[in-house]
Design a protein around this motif. Structure first.
Motif, PDB file in Angstrom:
ATOM      1  N   HIS A  20       0.849  -1.263  -0.072  1.00  0.00           N
ATOM      2  CA  HIS A  20       0.061  -0.036  -0.016  1.00  0.00           C
ATOM      3  C   HIS A  20       0.661   1.165   0.099  1.00  0.00           C
ATOM      4  N   ARG A  21       2.034   1.291   0.827  1.00  0.00           N
ATOM      5  CA  ARG A  21       2.809   2.640   0.884  1.00  0.00           C
ATOM      6  C   ARG A  21       3.432   2.772  -0.445  1.00  0.00           C
ATOM      7  N   GLU A  22       4.112   1.691  -0.953  1.00  0.00           N
ATOM      8  CA  GLU A  22       4.513   1.782  -2.351  1.00  0.00           C
ATOM      9  C   GLU A  22       3.545   2.248  -3.395  1.00  0.00           C
ATOM     10  N   ASN A  23       2.506   1.877  -3.326  1.00  0.00           N
ATOM     11  CA  ASN A  23       1.171   2.115  -4.441  1.00  0.00           C
ATOM     12  C   ASN A  23       1.131   3.480  -4.239  1.00  0.00           C
ATOM     13  N   LEU A  24       0.959   4.015  -2.859  1.00  0.00           N
ATOM     14  CA  LEU A  24       0.338   5.423  -2.612  1.00  0.00           C
ATOM     15  C   LEU A  24       1.203   6.384  -3.286  1.00  0.00           C
ATOM     16  N   GLU A  25       2.679   6.133  -3.205  1.00  0.00           N
ATOM     17  CA  GLU A  25       3.625   6.880  -3.639  1.00  0.00           C
ATOM     18  C   GLU A  25       3.764   7.136  -5.162  1.00  0.00           C
ATOM     19  N   THR A  26       3.447   6.017  -5.854  1.00  0.00           N
ATOM     20  CA  THR A  26       3.275   5.882  -7.362  1.00  0.00           C
ATOM     21  C   THR A  26       1.875   6.724  -7.609  1.00  0.00           C
ATOM     22  N   MET A  27       1.000   6.198  -7.069  1.00  0.00           N
ATOM     23  CA  MET A  27      -0.306   6.794  -7.408  1.00  0.00           C
ATOM     24  C   MET A  27      -0.400   8.383  -7.264  1.00  0.00           C
ATOM     25  N   LEU A  28       0.242   8.774  -6.128  1.00  0.00           N
ATOM     26  CA  LEU A  28       0.444  10.329  -6.337  1.00  0.00           C
ATOM     27  C   LEU A  28       1.145  10.893  -7.188  1.00  0.00           C
ATOM     28  N   ALA A  29       2.255  10.431  -7.582  1.00  0.00           N
ATOM     29  CA  ALA A  29       3.216  10.735  -8.655  1.00  0.00           C
ATOM     30  C   ALA A  29       2.408  10.859  -9.954  1.00  0.00           C
ATOM     31  N   ASP A  30       1.704   9.704 -10.201  1.00  0.00           N
ATOM     32  CA  ASP A  30       0.684   9.842 -11.380  1.00  0.00           C
ATOM     33  C   ASP A  30      -0.264  10.885 -11.619  1.00  0.00           C
ATOM     34  N   HIS A  31      -0.327  11.577 -10.060  1.00  0.00           N
ATOM     35  CA  HIS A  31      -1.309  12.767 -10.316  1.00  0.00           C
ATOM     36  C   HIS A  31      -0.625  13.996  -9.777  1.00  0.00           C
ATOM     37  N   GLY A  32       0.635  13.898 -10.279  1.00  0.00           N
ATOM     38  CA  GLY A  32       1.600  15.143 -10.110  1.00  0.00           C
ATOM     39  C   GLY A  32       2.102  15.369  -8.741  1.00  0.00           C
ATOM     40  N   ILE A  33       1.758  14.658  -7.811  1.00  0.00           N
ATOM     41  CA  ILE A  33       2.132  14.923  -6.304  1.00  0.00           C
ATOM     42  C   ILE A  33       3.457  14.351  -6.122  1.00  0.00           C
ATOM     43  N   THR A  34       4.636  14.936  -5.888  1.00  0.00           N
ATOM     44  CA  THR A  34       6.010  14.350  -5.709  1.00  0.00           C
ATOM     45  C   THR A  34       6.526  15.124  -4.768  1.00  0.00           C
ATOM     46  N   GLY A  35       7.540  14.556  -4.086  1.00  0.00           N
ATOM     47  CA  GLY A  35       8.211  15.261  -2.859  1.00  0.00           C
ATOM     48  C   GLY A  35       7.436  15.255  -1.613  1.00  0.00           C
ATOM     49  N   ALA A  36       6.503  14.600  -1.422  1.00  0.00           N
ATOM     50  CA  ALA A  36       5.659  14.779  -0.230  1.00  0.00           C
ATOM     51  C   ALA A  36       6.443  14.142   1.114  1.00  0.00           C
ATOM     52  N   ASP A  37       6.018  14.671   2.216  1.00  0.00           N
ATOM     53  CA  ASP A  37       6.881  14.255   3.476  1.00  0.00           C
ATOM     54  C   ASP A  37       6.434  12.865   3.502  1.00  0.00           C
ATOM     55  N   PRO A  38       7.545  12.031   3.689  1.00  0.00           N
ATOM     56  CA  PRO A  38       7.266  10.804   3.878  1.00  0.00           C
ATOM     57  C   PRO A  38       6.574  10.261   5.098  1.00  0.00           C
ATOM     58  N   GLN A  39       6.759  11.073   6.188  1.00  0.00           N
ATOM     59  CA  GLN A  39       5.888  10.726   7.307  1.00  0.00           C
ATOM     60  C   GLN A  39       4.299  11.133   7.253  1.00  0.00           C
ATOM     61  N   ASP A  40       3.844  12.099   6.349  1.00  0.00           N
ATOM     62  CA  ASP A  40       2.504  12.352   5.966  1.00  0.00           C
ATOM     63  C   ASP A  40       2.020  11.106   5.305  1.00  0.00           C
ATOM     64  N   LEU A  41       2.985  10.419   4.335  1.00  0.00           N
ATOM     65  CA  LEU A  41       2.479   9.310   3.550  1.00  0.00           C
ATOM     66  C   LEU A  41       2.282   8.263   4.686  1.00  0.00           C
ATOM     67  N   ASP A  42       3.337   7.928   5.498  1.00  0.00           N
ATOM     68  CA  ASP A  42       3.090   6.870   6.383  1.00  0.00           C
ATOM     69  C   ASP A  42       1.787   7.049   7.010  1.00  0.00           C
ATOM     70  N   ALA A  43       1.421   8.105   7.340  1.00  0.00           N
ATOM     71  CA  ALA A  43       0.206   8.236   8.274  1.00  0.00           C
ATOM     72  C   ALA A  43      -0.932   8.027   7.318  1.00  0.00           C
ATOM     73  N   LEU A  44      -1.029   8.642   6.057  1.00  0.00           N
ATOM     74  CA  LEU A  44      -1.999   8.550   5.266  1.00  0.00           C
ATOM     75  C   LEU A  44      -2.228   7.117   4.854  1.00  0.00           C
ATOM     76  N   ASN A  45      -1.003   6.209   4.664  1.00  0.00           N
ATOM     77  CA  ASN A  45      -1.115   4.673   4.531  1.00  0.00           C
ATOM     78  C   ASN A  45      -1.979   3.895   5.445  1.00  0.00           C
ATOM     79  N   LEU A  46      -2.200   4.838   6.772  1.00  0.00           N
ATOM     80  CA  LEU A  46      -2.861   3.698   7.740  1.00  0.00           C
ATOM     81  C   LEU A  46      -4.209   4.071   7.637  1.00  0.00           C
TER      82      LEU A  46
END
Lengths: 233, 233
Positions: free
Chosen positions: B69-95
């Motif tokens: 899920h965590r890997e897919n989140l990062e790829t999915m966000l990149a597909d929508h032009g969202i890169t360079g997100a705070d990794p801790q934000d993504l950890d939290a969002l993954n939950l």
């Protein structure tokens, strides 16, 4: 500390009285009331560590406790002159370990602790054993862990470390609650926090071991209700 | 039938609304309210099967769903032009996947079913995900099973067969409850009993799949309360 994981046999449930109760019924049914069910419960339990040691040492692939208990039951009965028993009777008797009662403080203590912590068994019992026990006795675990999902028997370090891994926590976010100093020593070595709750009659009235903490465990409580108070749950 | 095991995403919980709700909060925080959180939830979920297929095929060792899920989140966000997100934000969002709400009939249905059957999730979610979800939503599982203890992803036959093994039951003593015909087909092939509960809005208002049973499943019910009635629980 985010999760409390619990030794079960001795710490959460009174295995000796429960197993003796079911052995008494069996001995009565086969007309062998001359035998002491508590002595047989102790004899059955004495085969527990050696059977797991076969798996720990790698001489035998990891094998679930229900299977080890079943083999040990047959050997123990043979040692007491009982052979040729009905295998289905022994299958049923083997489930005595699924039907153990908690010590009187356990349910209230766990219900309080559960408000603040993630609770799971970290027992050498297998999943079906622990889950059937919990369903019958209404023990409120958040997940049923233990030796089976991690394929290792305590006190192997993998049993503690992989359990923290399954919880997605660091070892020091997990605290082992146990009535056995040896279990706590292995947990501390693996990096877990430790809580000691004495169970001075686990082995009967003349118990000589584990009556007191043998190291400066992170928490020492007289029962699970005091443990909840000390952990502000 | 002694145990009911449940598909979770879609069958027990409404993953799409729950994930979209958390994505909406994140998109608002980063000033991207131009994006549709439901479309992003769908895009995230579309990467779910291909990621597990890497593990099923053996191209990748079995890896828990939180990591996929965590890997897919990062790829999915990149597909929508969202890169360079705070990794801790993504950890939290993954939950977000740990914080999904059950459909309205689930808790009452499970409380009734639990009186008669052993209940456990048989989900591709990992233990921490399923246990955190159950603790938050008060889902009364008797044990937390799923892909992680059996190290296999549905619809691999091992996922169903090893789960019956962990319960110490024959496959035909276990019934899979799912909103997905494909999952039930694989369970039936493995020898399990099958129960279909349609979730016609799992994929939103325009859902075109899994609106009706596609085989003569052992039980068909409109929700978990009717399932309990049909199983006399």
């Amino acid at each position: 500390m985010k999760a409390l994981v619990f030794d079960v046999f001795g710490t959460v449930v009174d295995w000796r009285s429960g197993v003796a109760r079911e052995l008494a019924g069996y001995l009565s049914a086969i007309g062998r009331t001359d035998l002491d069910p508590f002595a047989l419960a102790d004899a059955w339990r004495r085969r527990y560590q050696p059977a797991m040691e076969e798996c720990r040492s790698g001489r035998r692939p990891w094998t679930r406790l229900d299977v080890l208990h079943r083999e040990n039951l047959e050997t123990m009965l043979a040692d007491h002159g009982i052979t040729g028993a009905d295998p289905q009777d022994l299958d049923a008797l083997n489930l005595a370990w699924h039907r153990l009662d908690p010590w009187p403080d356990v349910l209230l203590g766990l219900h309080r602790l559960r408000r603040r912590f993630f609770l799971a068994p970290l027992s050498n019992g297998n999943i079906a054993l622990l889950a059937n026990m919990a369903k019958r006795a209404r023990i409120p675990w958040d997940a049923v862990l233990g030796a089976e999902p991690v394929q290792a028997y305590k006190p192997q370090p993998e049993a503690y470390l992989r359990t923290a891994g399954l919880l997605a926590m660091r070892p020091d976010e997990v605290c082992l609650v146990a009535a056995h100093n040896g279990d706590l020593r292995a947990a501390r070595k693996a990096g877990l926090k430790t809580a000691f709750v004495a169970r001075p009659t686990e082995h009967g009235e003349d118990q000589a071991i584990d009556l007191a903490p043998e190291e400066d465990w992170d928490v020492v409580a007289k029962d699970f209700v005091e443990l909840a108070a000390k952990l502000e749950a």
